[in-house]
Design a protein around this motif. Structure first.
Motif: not given
Length: 190
Positions: A142-148
């Protein structure tokens, strides 16, 4: 400072954080459901505030729902989120700050708010659920997707699967068969 005063301050600060998120209307919905036909769960010693005794209710959160924070947290925030929503992305630093400031008092439970008609967006949510089921890495994904700006292609998802130690053949099979789509759609109907 007495223990009661410190507890009251934590309660007030947690309430202010929740009210701030609600007031900003930043794409996060928080729900605290009243107990259904059961007595409230009171703190060991009821805390008195200017508004009277503080009553805590158990918030139903399913076992299969991604969550972090202590099970007995004073506050549970239920977040409905779409990884593509700019408002949800704006909420992320606030949620992170609240979780860091009150690690013993706040629990975060996640529900998907993906557009079920958008297959690329749905695949990202399905992959995040697979990461939860296969590797226990939901919040990292989730953290990764929210940064992309967007995850993009299957090649991107394959790279993320490898990064999080997931078996690509299983991920690919689950994506092709939409094995997690039901859980994603079910989060809308809670």
């Amino acid at each position: 400072m007495s223990k009661t005063t410190g507890t009251n301050q934590r309660l007030i600060l947690a309430g202010v954080a929740v009210a701030l998120l609600l007031a900003l209307g930043i794409g996060v919905q928080m729900v605290v459901l009243p107990a259904q036909k059961q007595a409230p769960v009171l703190a060991a010693a009821p805390v008195l505030s200017p508004l009277g005794p503080v009553v805590r209710y158990q918030v139903p959160v399913s076992l299969g729902q991604p969550k972090k924070g202590p099970e007995d947290a004073l506050v549970t925030i239920v977040e409905w989120c779409d990884f593509h929503s700019p408002k949800c992305k704006q909420a992320e630093p606030v949620l992170t700050a609240v979780m860091q400031k009150y690690p013993k008092d706040v629990r975060l439970a996640f529900r998907h708010f993906a557009d079920p008609t958008s297959i690329p967006g749905l695949e990202e949510h399905e992959f995040s659920r697979m990461a939860f089921e296969q590797a226990g890495k939901f919040f990292e994904v989730k953290d990764l997707f929210m940064q992309q700006p967007s995850v993009g292609t299957r090649e991107d998802i394959a790279r993320y699967a490898k990064q999080f130690g997931m078996e690509w053949s299983k991920v690919l099979s689950d994506l092709d068969q939409h094995n997690f789509a039901g859980a994603i759609v079910a989060d809308h109907t809670f």
